[in-house]
Each structure stands twice: as structure tokens, then as C-alpha cells.
Design a protein around this motif. Sequence first.
Motif, PDB file in Angstrom:
ATOM      1  N   MET A   1       0.851  -1.194   0.000  1.00 55.47           N
ATOM      2  CA  MET A   1       0.000   0.000   0.000  1.00 55.47           C
ATOM      3  C   MET A   1       0.884   1.240   0.000  1.00 55.47           C
ATOM      4  O   MET A   1       1.873   1.321   0.719  1.00 55.47           O
ATOM      5  CB  MET A   1      -0.909  -0.071   1.225  1.00 55.47           C
ATOM      6  CG  MET A   1      -0.822   1.075   2.221  1.00 55.47           C
ATOM      7  SD  MET A   1      -1.987   2.346   1.763  1.00 55.47           S
ATOM      8  CE  MET A   1      -1.799   3.515   3.062  1.00 55.47           C
ATOM      9  N   SER A   2       0.551   2.155  -0.830  1.00 57.96           N
ATOM     10  CA  SER A   2       1.321   3.382  -0.920  1.00 57.96           C
ATOM     11  C   SER A   2       0.468   4.540  -0.429  1.00 57.96           C
ATOM     12  O   SER A   2      -0.597   4.806  -0.968  1.00 57.96           O
ATOM     13  CB  SER A   2       1.725   3.613  -2.378  1.00 57.96           C
ATOM     14  OG  SER A   2       2.012   4.973  -2.589  1.00 57.96           O
ATOM     15  N   LYS A   3       0.961   5.209   0.603  1.00 58.93           N
ATOM     16  CA  LYS A   3       0.226   6.393   1.083  1.00 58.93           C
ATOM     17  C   LYS A   3       0.134   7.435  -0.022  1.00 58.93           C
ATOM     18  O   LYS A   3      -0.875   8.117  -0.160  1.00 58.93           O
ATOM     19  CB  LYS A   3       0.966   7.008   2.275  1.00 58.93           C
ATOM     20  CG  LYS A   3       0.792   6.265   3.570  1.00 58.93           C
ATOM     21  CD  LYS A   3       1.458   7.047   4.696  1.00 58.93           C
ATOM     22  CE  LYS A   3       1.315   6.274   5.995  1.00 58.93           C
ATOM     23  NZ  LYS A   3       2.069   6.912   7.089  1.00 58.93           N
ATOM     24  N   SER A   6      -2.530   6.477  -2.447  1.00 54.98           N
ATOM     25  CA  SER A   6      -3.845   6.683  -1.802  1.00 54.98           C
ATOM     26  C   SER A   6      -4.248   8.146  -1.903  1.00 54.98           C
ATOM     27  O   SER A   6      -5.380   8.469  -2.277  1.00 54.98           O
ATOM     28  CB  SER A   6      -3.787   6.312  -0.313  1.00 54.98           C
ATOM     29  OG  SER A   6      -3.558   4.963  -0.136  1.00 54.98           O
ATOM     30  N   THR A 306      -8.683  -4.217   3.916  1.00 52.98           N
ATOM     31  CA  THR A 306      -7.641  -3.259   3.511  1.00 52.98           C
ATOM     32  C   THR A 306      -7.256  -3.454   2.050  1.00 52.98           C
ATOM     33  O   THR A 306      -6.929  -2.486   1.354  1.00 52.98           O
ATOM     34  CB  THR A 306      -6.385  -3.355   4.410  1.00 52.98           C
ATOM     35  OG1 THR A 306      -5.793  -4.649   4.260  1.00 52.98           O
ATOM     36  CG2 THR A 306      -6.724  -3.124   5.871  1.00 52.98           C
ATOM     37  N   SER A 310      -7.466  -0.645  -0.995  1.00 59.18           N
ATOM     38  CA  SER A 310      -6.422  -0.383  -1.988  1.00 59.18           C
ATOM     39  C   SER A 310      -6.969  -0.580  -3.391  1.00 59.18           C
ATOM     40  O   SER A 310      -6.643   0.181  -4.312  1.00 59.18           O
ATOM     41  CB  SER A 310      -5.225  -1.309  -1.755  1.00 59.18           C
ATOM     42  OG  SER A 310      -4.490  -0.860  -0.636  1.00 59.18           O
ATOM     43  N   GLU A 313      -8.832   2.322  -4.552  1.00 61.11           N
ATOM     44  CA  GLU A 313      -7.959   3.459  -4.874  1.00 61.11           C
ATOM     45  C   GLU A 313      -7.205   3.254  -6.180  1.00 61.11           C
ATOM     46  O   GLU A 313      -6.442   4.126  -6.592  1.00 61.11           O
ATOM     47  CB  GLU A 313      -6.932   3.654  -3.746  1.00 61.11           C
ATOM     48  CG  GLU A 313      -7.571   4.111  -2.454  1.00 61.11           C
ATOM     49  CD  GLU A 313      -6.617   4.072  -1.270  1.00 61.11           C
ATOM     50  OE1 GLU A 313      -6.976   4.575  -0.201  1.00 61.11           O
ATOM     51  OE2 GLU A 313      -5.513   3.516  -1.420  1.00 61.11           O
ATOM     52  N   GLN A 315      -4.960   0.981  -6.521  1.00 66.47           N
ATOM     53  CA  GLN A 315      -3.664   0.359  -6.208  1.00 66.47           C
ATOM     54  C   GLN A 315      -3.791  -1.145  -6.360  1.00 66.47           C
ATOM     55  O   GLN A 315      -4.884  -1.689  -6.437  1.00 66.47           O
ATOM     56  CB  GLN A 315      -3.289   0.611  -4.746  1.00 66.47           C
ATOM     57  CG  GLN A 315      -3.205   2.038  -4.353  1.00 66.47           C
ATOM     58  CD  GLN A 315      -2.271   2.217  -3.154  1.00 66.47           C
ATOM     59  OE1 GLN A 315      -1.161   1.733  -3.145  1.00 66.47           O
ATOM     60  NE2 GLN A 315      -2.745   2.937  -2.161  1.00 66.47           N
ATOM     61  N   ARG A 320      -2.921  -4.459   3.789  1.00 66.53           N
ATOM     62  CA  ARG A 320      -2.166  -3.426   4.503  1.00 66.53           C
ATOM     63  C   ARG A 320      -1.907  -3.876   5.947  1.00 66.53           C
ATOM     64  O   ARG A 320      -2.629  -4.698   6.475  1.00 66.53           O
ATOM     65  CB  ARG A 320      -2.970  -2.126   4.577  1.00 66.53           C
ATOM     66  CG  ARG A 320      -3.377  -1.588   3.244  1.00 66.53           C
ATOM     67  CD  ARG A 320      -4.255  -0.334   3.422  1.00 66.53           C
ATOM     68  NE  ARG A 320      -4.633   0.197   2.114  1.00 66.53           N
ATOM     69  CZ  ARG A 320      -5.340   1.310   1.936  1.00 66.53           C
ATOM     70  NH1 ARG A 320      -5.770   1.998   2.983  1.00 66.53           N
ATOM     71  NH2 ARG A 320      -5.630   1.733   0.723  1.00 66.53           N
TER      72      ARG A 320
END
Lengths: 543, 911
Positions: A1-3, A6, A306, A310, A313, A315, A320
Motif C-alpha cells: 500500500m502506498s500512502k 492513496s 484493507t 487499496s 484506490e 492500487q 495493509r
Amino acid sequence: MSKNISSLSGRQGLENNLFERISERPDKETLAALAEEFLVGKANTFGAVTFYDFLKPENQGKEVYVCNGTACLCAGTQEKLQQDLEKHVSADKIGHMTCLGRCHENAAFQYNGKNYSNLNEEELSSLFEQKSLPGTDDYIIQHRGTPVLTGEYDKNELFDLIRNFLNQNSADVLDEIISSGVRGRGGAGFPMGIKLEGCRNAAGKQKFIVCNADEGDPGAYSDRYLLEKQPLLVLIGMMAAGYVCGAEWGVLYIRGEYPESVSACESAIKELTDAGLLGQNINGSGFNYAFKVVTAQGAYICGEETALLSSLEGQRPEVRVRPPYPVQEGLFRMPTVVNNVETLAAVPYILLNGGEAYKKIGTERSSGTKLLSLDSFFNRPGIYEVDMGTSLNTVVTELGGGFKSKVKALHIGGPLGGLVPLSKINDLSVDFESFSQNGFLLGHASVICVPFDFPMAKYIEHLFEFTADESCGKCFPCRLGSVRGQEMFEKAQEGSYKIDRQLLDDLLETLEQGSLCALGGGVPLPIKNALQYFEEELKGYFE
Amino acid sequence: MKKAYINNKAYEINNGETILSFLKRYMGDKPVPTLCDAPNLEPFGSCRVCSVEVALEAGGRTKTVASCHTPVQENFHIYTETESVKRLRKNIIELVLTDHPLDCLTCEVNGNCELQDVAASVGIRSVRYPEGKTHLDREKDLSHAYMTSDLSKCINCYRCVRACDEVQGQFVLSMAGRGFESRIIKGMDTSFADSDCVSCGACSQACPTSAISDIFESKSIVSSTKTRTVCTYCGVGCNLEVASTNGNIQSIRAPYDAEVNSGHTCLKGRYAFSFYDHPERLRDPMIKRNGTFEKVTWDEAYDFIVDKFNQIKATEGPDAIAGISSSRCTNEENYLMQKFIRAVVGTNNIDGCARVCHSPTALGMQRAFGTGAATNSVEDLHYTNCMMVIGANPTAAHPVTGARIKQQAMKGKTLIVIDPRKTELAKYADHHLALRPGTNVAVLNMMMHYILKENLHDQEFLSARTEGFDGFKEEILNLDIDKMEAVSGVDREQVRAAAIAYASAENAMSFHGLGVTEHSQGTYTVQQIADLAMITGNIGRRGVGVNPLRGQNNVQGSADMGVQPHQGAGYLDVTNPDINKAYKDFYGVEVPSEIGYKIPEMFDAALAGQLKAIWIIGEDVVQTDPNTQKVIKALKNTDLVIVQELFMTETAKYADVILPGASFLEKSGTFTNGERRVQRVNAVVKPVGNSKVDGQIIIDVMNRMGYNQADYTPDGMLEEISQIVPFFKGISWSRLGKNGLQWPVAEDGTDTQILHTETFKRGLGRIDFFPFEESNELLEHQEEYPFILTTNRNLEHYNCGAMTRRTNNVEISTEDLLWINPADAEAKGIKDGELICVKSPRGKVDIKAFVTDGVKPGVLSTTFHFPEIMVNNLTSDVHDSQAMCPEYKVVAVDIRKAKNTAFRKAGELVD
């Protein structure tokens, strides 16, 4: 997961949703343009589409998808179905989907955006001539106890319910939900009220209510029932959750294997809109709410909350770490409630009858009712709603009417649920505690029958294989262990290899203790059940 | 005090920390094995080998959790070495080894492989699984100038993917597929060379195995010596750890404990070091005789120089001699050069490259605040709510700071970019004010107009800490918005929105670069940025301030050391009699009190026959100063041109004497970065050939000219400097330690992260109004030359490119390109990649077109890294009215498709 992803995806939000955009046209040129538009990398848009069964390059251009879910596998219908389909469609145009939720009659497949099951040869021919046939999706819907979810609700009464709770203080609405004691029906059993309270108290520019309608457990179709036959219950549950938390968006993430669920929810949303119960300042309450229906693209792991976020989003839907929990930092890094369909659908009953009334149903710790979905080995396959605490035997013999043919175990609660031998049926009642105390898991309470003549080694291999196919690949134990487990049982069945029991135990322990989420962590349960209750059948495969 | 227990012993916990960081604090760096964890990455939880058992009471029921992402809580009983977790770790590694080549002995990272270490620590003796599917047949990727990959060694820990995302923010790497088939991809499953990789090397440093590496094999343990030093390539001041063997540099990595760069750096710092022993390095002193350079001994060179200097001094006076010092050199060397010019020669004709970059910053900020340096630190990005980047492209020119700004912007912090070009940061900005080059003053006035109109100014701060606001207010409220909107080309509502965003942020900080200073109104613009900070109260605390992004690695330091004609070491006014006396007493000789020549004045003086000798250290004025042909004429007209250099630069070609200096890798001393941080530079290798440490060269000449100066040592020099530069008072070589100190440093060694917290250096902050004025360049030439050319630099090259063009960077960026808007290109019949002839009143050059919407119609942009192009043939003599910084950013030009399709050098095109 990439903040970062997101947040960048969140800049465009739900209205210009990256996941939907990559789903629409997953070709490289479009993916490159989308990367530019959303300020992410080409590796991100490309990497995301390669994750999904329906989007990955090797699966593009399929015409028919044959169900390879557990129920259809156990029913043994799919080999013949494949042969029959090949008379109409070339083999390379036939792909797979894992569980279309037609477990009540099997021989399931998807064609032209619609699901079919158990068609005879004549019906098949006319389907491919006409490209579409009217739905034949009949299953029994029955309740024993309080019909919280399967009851008949008057539409106007439900619309009034919305107007009523929007007139109340949102804290009072939350109190009703907390006092009902309703726990999450997706499998984990987390109290819904606490989740809502967490989101309500979290600070965020925006908040979201996400309905997890990615009912991926092979054998489960109770969410499908609710989405298609009781969509208003689900939607109103989401609105109430939104009102409590201060969220203005409700997102339904519905699996692509359920096209009819998508259209049923969309129609129900239109009804709400037409009744003036969606949009800005609903009924003068100052509350704004909108729905977004998102069609998933074929990945079991997206049922994990989670991974689902993602996915939404755009992703790669990899699990996560928690914390942060979604109520603190969820969709687009904003406070988010993720609830299962069945949990949300209980809310209208709670608000109509009061939390206390709901609390009285079921057992002390598992209040309310539970839906069970029975597969085609039962004489009366279908969806049954029972009060929590109802004996499993009642469900199997009285409601399900017993088995059509000889069965050796019930796999309850999906692939990660327990494998219940017939001898244990009388010990169990339908509630979270009874199952876990007996070494099983209620889960989402789907029931699949393992036929008497189905080799247990093959069943275990199937479970490992399912896990390997659906593993997101993030954590080492699940990514590697699921494959090694499958290989051990495959080789053992071929006869070239005897399983080292210590190694298998080590593997199961590694998956159970080491996995990041419930997929790798959960699959050892039914396998350990099988090793315990079918030791005799399996012992020839070991050193 | 909240406590938790590690193996039954109680320790204090910090709020919100993970179990792993708690364990590390008390058990050292490796309390449990880890694979997916890295010091500069977010917890990820994929490898699971850091698992521990946790109970809520002593001996209670335990749960196995991954320590890297599980927060420690009060009264946790953590067990790190139970039989169960030891078994779990071993079993996970056994699984990893089922899909990993067991060729450790021939592997690049043998002895420095984290997988190898963890496998050893958990005690794997065999892999019990039957042979199954593997990915051992994956092919290597050797396509790139620096980056390499061998994904058969990949363990899917995602550290490279996360480094590319969380550290650099480039998103080149991701995974494709899922489960067992998931694998690292570059771009859309392409090679490193074909991807958008910026070669920062963060992935290579992050990778725990040799799955991603670089051509220098930077993780191999072949090199035994590791030296920590500071990068030469920009004002960020990245710390580098340089590996060397037998006097040869092998590779460079970024230390994780560096406060400036925390384990990150860019391709220049990490990979562009091989220039240092390039065959073209100048290895011997040379004297030009009959038009050709002849190798001489140092003594010959020194004698030649000293004779000439003495002779010129005697006949023409000391003011016929000038020096240009180098911002690539150390503080100590800059101090020595200005001391030589002032105390030994006896003139204030000393200047440095700050003249052509940040002299307006120093002057403007001195006028506004009293101190010409960044008020805050880059670290403040974590505390700010709004970032304003004006006239700067930090992702190219200050890559580590640029990456940090980008990280904050991507995560949702407000970003305002004021720049004519759509820079990398502009893409991520909430507000991009793409103004016409040369109109900063107009746009900043509009912003301040709207801030006052919206009543968003901080009256309390203004009353307590500033002067001049009332007069300013009257002017700014009467601003002719219609006119400013028209000249700047930026919609007023856009400006208004940006102004409101800046003024209403709890903390707003600004960064500026040469797009602010290199203008006819450069100093005024700096003062406006200071005004903006003061009227909104954004000064003197964390997360605010005015922060110039200093260009060369030690441009801050060279100015601090007195490399300017009007201020000596420590910015003290040379014309002030008291100060003159202080310098005289300190240096032990008379020093001049008249202000000397600034660089452009040196060239004018040379052309007028007044300047007879010039000593230029590490500055390629021919290629990088404006109006190349004028500079060449000036050098030709100077009797003695001494060039102290690493390479035969365009300037060196016009030298009479060449002195081979040393690169940053060959000397010790200190550099001061853009946040006033004085850091230790440590020599890694000896100077190549007969080249010498620059400081020693200056000292040698000083001694030969009769001034007694002890040999060059960094600690000795620093001791001298600390006695004359007030803000260096507490600095000593030993005190600087690993991460340096930010000046002013008090006598007791206390340093300063934030300036002006209570009062300004000058007392009250000075607020001034400056009206917009069009540059003479446009007033005079725009009719005939209707395009505006603005120059800048790119990621791969540094200034004149003398160093970076002698590394593999030149494979990545091969030439200067001219950015041109598609509409202009079409109108002129120019296609992408075709040669354009660019003509200004000074000259013309041919440059290859890069058609892009990164510039607006009417605006062109290019870099000046390649002598083949010599873009400064075009640039003008217009300077900042206050600080004489050249206006590189606004050049009136006209363009047409080049007549020749084959490239011709600038010199051949000159009329």
C-alpha cells in the motif's frame, strides 16, 4: 500500500475513480495516460491491472467464464459443462471465475454479463443463439426465528425510516446500533457499533462508508441474496452508518461475478434518488449522501477490507498492515467504515425495532440472526435465516432437508472456515462462540458439502491451490507456503512423494502464525480439521 | 512512566512506537531478524521474520505478531526468542530458500546480504520441500547506465518498490501479477533504460540482496575502507559514504543516520563520481607558451605567478588584480582565497559564483532580516502546512530536497509553485502560477494585495516585529491589478487563491531559487518573499520562513567566508573603519577599505584595460557567465589569467597558467549547505597525479608572496576562521561530528536551526514595496526578438558539466534541448528533435527542439551544460539592479528552423 498513491487517487476521489478507469480499458496506452493523469507511475496502473483475473492481459477477450468454485468442483458438474460450452465457443475464449454464487444448482457460468447455472443442452443452444436468456435463479429463502433480513419490508416504511433517523440526533442512532450488539457478519465478528464510533470520532476532511460486497467465499451466496432481493436494507444501513459517522459517501464494492447484484443495487439507488432521499441536504436534515457502485474485477483477496480499500484506490489490492485501522485511515487515507453486506442489512431492523429488540434475538454474545447458504447437495438448497444459537442440526436436517447423496464433511464458513465432519454436526450451534470453541469457524456461514467419494487429499490440495491462486503475494508465508503445500499434496497423490508430517505441521504453523491476513492465516484450519478427522484416509500419503 | 517488558525486563516505551523500534532502542540495531524493514521506509509487514510473541501479563497466553508494524503498548510482555518464534523465522526462511539461487559464493553481495545473514542467524541447514516451481530463470537487466537487476535473487520484500515511492516518489517500480507469480516490474514491464527511472539508486541501496544493484556493485564488500563526506553537487549537502580500496573509489551510498539526507541521495551524488580520475583530469601545472600549454613543475608555476603578481602590483596597483573563488571548494579554501586577495594582494576584488546565482538573496534577506541565509531547515517540511516554491526546480537541481517537497505534496500538503515552466513539482501543485518570465514582482505584489484585501495579514506580528508596513500597505492596496494580470499572464483569481492558501495556512514556508534572483529585479523579489513571510507572520518558528535553495555545494559557505567585494569574512562591511581595523589586526597587515569589483565589473574592467590579472578557481566563466563572447574578449584582454581547475574547461583554454586543483573526494575541510549547516568533508583518496588541494595552492602562493600562512589543515583553518567569523565562534573540527552544526554556533557549541525567533538580526524586519518594472532586455529588444528564452539546469548535469559530462550521466542526458510549446513549433514548422536556430542580440546557437507543453507559447527554455551548444552566447548584459546578478532568466530571442540539419558548434555560428 502506498500512502502517496492513496492520496493522489483521493485527489480525484470517487467521481473520477482510478480503479474504474483502469478497469474500463486496461490496455497499455490507456494505462500510461491514466498514470500521467493521476500523477502515479506506469508501473502502478499496469501492476494493478495484472493483479485481477478479469483485467490481466492473458484473460482479456474471454467470452464465457466457467465457475471453478468449491461447490461446483464438489458437485462435479464443470467438466461436462466445459465440453458442452465448447460446442458453442472455442476453448480459448473460455475463462474461469471463482464462484458465481450459483452453489444451489451448480454447472454455473457467466456469459455476456449474466450468470447461468444448470442449463440443459437445449437451453444452452438457445442461449448462444439469443445471446441472453431470462434468469432462472430460483432458490429457497426461508427463516426460522425472527426474519431480520429475509422479512418483507414495505418500501414506504423503509423510506420513512430514513426520514425518521435523519430527524434524530446521530448519537442516538449510534446508541441503538451499539445496544443491538450486532457483530460483523463478514467473518471476523467485530462489533459494528464500536467501528462506527471509531470513525465518528476520527478527524477527517471526508469520511466513507464502504460496503464489502465482494462475497468471494466459494459456496457463499447470502450477500448475493441481500444485494439482489433486499438492496434497500443494505443501502439504508449504509446511510445510517454515514449519518452516524458524518460520511457523505457510501461505496458498494460488488464482485464482478455478480452482475445482477450490481444492477439490483443501482435500481434501488435510483428509487432512493427518486424519493428525494439522496443528494444534498436530504429531507432538510442538512445531511448529504451519495452512493457509488463499483464493480470488482476478480480477486478473492479484495474481500479483505484493507485490500478492498487499496483496490478502490486503483492500487494493487495487497493487504495493509494495521494500525492504522480503516476507521482512522481508510479510503484515500480518510476515516472509513468497511462493513459486510449482511451486517449493514441488519441496521434497518435495529432502527425500526430498537437495539434492545435485536439484542434479544440470538445468544448473549452473538445477537441477532445469521444467514446460511446451502449448496446443491442439500435436498432443499437455498438461503436460510436463523436466530444465532440455532442448532446446526436444525439447519442441516430440518431446513436443508438432509443430503441428496452421501456426504463426508461440511465445509462451513468458506475456504478458511472449518471442515466439519458429520459426527460433529450435533455439537454445533450457529453462533461465533460455538464454532470457535469446537475448533471450527462460523465465518460467513456458507455450507458446502464434501461428497463421500471426494478424496480428502484432493480437497486439501484444492484448498492450498485456491490460496495460492488468490494470495496477494505480499507476505512470505502465504505467497510461498500455499504453493509448497499444494505441490506436496499434488506429488503425494501422484504417488512419487510421501509427505513429511513434521514439514507439513511446520508449514501449517508458519501460515497460521506468520501470515499477514486471514487468507494465509486461515487456510490451515480446514486442513488441520481434515488431518484430524480424516487421518485414516490420509495416512497413506505420509512418510 | 509507561513500561513494557522485553524478555521479562521492564523498559520505558514511547507513545506510538512499534515493538521493533522499542526493541532496537534497548537491544541494539538487530534485536530480531528483519528482511522487509529498512530505516527510511514505512513498516510493511511482508517478511514476517521479525515476529515476536506478546502476552498481556507475565507468563500469560501469547500471540505471535510482527514487531515491525505492531505498536507497543503498556505492560506488553514481549518475548523475542521463544522456541515458537525461532521456529517460525526458520520456517519462513526455509520457504524463501525454495525459490532463491544458492550461489552465495559467487554472488555480488556475498558477505553483505541480509538474506544470508538472516538465514545464518536462524540456523537453516537444509531445505526439506520437494523440488517445485521457482523463478530462478529470470534474466538480468543490464540495460542502464547505472542500475542493474537480477530478479532471480528477488525475495519480494518490496523494499525497492517502497523506496522508489516513499523516498524518491518516482513510482518506476511496482509489482505485476499476484501471489507466487508476483514480480518486480519497471514501468510497464520494461527495462531500467526504457523506464522513467531517475537513477537515484534508492532501490539499489534498499534491496537486501543483489536483486537490484548498480554497475559499481555498491553492496559488495570488496572495498574495505569507508569514508564519510559531503557531496559536491548542490547546496542540499547530502552526506555520502564512499567505499574505496587502495586509493581507488569503488562506490558511494547514502548513510541512513545523515540528518540532511537520511539514506537518500541522487544520481549525481551516488553515481557521478568517476570524473575524479578521468583521463582528462588536469594532473600537472601548465604555462601557456606561444599559444600552447606546456607542463611545468609547481615551483615554475608559482614563480611565474608570483613574479607577475608582484610586477602588476608594483606597476598598476593591487586593484589591477582580481580573484574569483569557487563555491565548490571548502570554507577553508574560500576563506584563504579572500584572505589572499585582501591581505596579500591588497584589494577587495574578490567575488564568487554567488554573484551569478544567489547574490540577490544574500542582499535582499540582509536588507529585510539582517541575515542573508535560509531562516529555517529542510526538516521543517514536516511541520509546515503550505509550501511555496518560486523560481526553483528542486527535483532537478536539489533532488533530495525536491523529493522531500514532492513527498509532502503527494500526501496532501498545500503546494504553490510560481514558475513559467511546468516543472515536476508544478504537476503536483495545488496552485501553479505559470507567469511570464520576468514578472515575479508583479505576481508577488498581486498576492500581497489580495492578502491585505482579505484581511489575512498578521497585524500583531507586523506591529511587534516590523517596520515600513504602513507605507507598504498604501502602495499595495493601490496596485493596478488589471495591469499586473496583463503583464504576468496569470489569471487574478488563480493568484488570489494561491495568496489565500499561503496566508491562511497555519505554517507556510517558501523555497526559492535562481528563477527569483537571476532577474533585473532579483533583489527586490527576494525582499518581496521576505515581505510575504512577514506580513503573514510566517517567520521565526518551525515550518515557516524564507529558504533559498543554494545552488553549488558551498555557495553559502563561500559568501560566509567573505567571497564578495563589499563584505569580508563573516559578512563584515569592508568600508567600516572599525571593521577594517579588526581585519587588519587579525590578518596582521593592512587591508583595503574600498569595495572591489563584482564579477561583471571585473570583465568590464578587463575590457577597459584596467584589470591585468585574474585568478579563477573552479568556475567556468566562459561557459556559464552571460554573453560568452564578451567574457572571452575580457579574458583575452587580461595579461595574466590563472585558472585553477580539474579539467580543461572553456575558461581554462584562455588561461596563461593552469593549476590542477583537487576534487571534493581528494580533500578535507567543510562545506556549508543551504540551511547553514557546516559539515565535515573528508578526503577519500589523494589528489590525482601532481594535482594539489586547492587550499594548499593558495597557501603556497601566499607564502611565496611573503605572507606567513601555515600549511592547509581543516582543523587549523577552522580554528582561525572561528576567531574572525562571529557566527563560527563555537565551531571546531571535532565539534562538527557526523552531522555538522547550523550557524550561528555559540561559543558553547549550541547551534541554530531557526533564525529570527525572537528578534531579527537587524532589529525590526524591514518591509518595502517594489513596483514591477519591465527588464531593459525586453524593452530594447522584444520587437525584433519576440520570444523569451529562460535558462535552467537538469537533473543529470551540474553547471558547466565539466564533472558530470565525464561520468555515465552523459549517457542518460546527452545534450542540451530547447523546450518549445507545440503551438510555436507548429507555427515555425519545427518538429520534435529538429535543430532550431536561436538568435539573440548577442549571438546565435543551434539547439535540438523538445516540443512540450511544459512552456507556454512565446517562452523557450534550455540548459547550459554542454560547451558544444554554449547557450550563454545568447544571454545578456542585463543585471539585477542591486546585486549585479545576471538576468539569465529573461533573454529576448528569435527562432527559426536551422538551415543545417547537421549540428554546428556555437562558435561557428557567431557572426
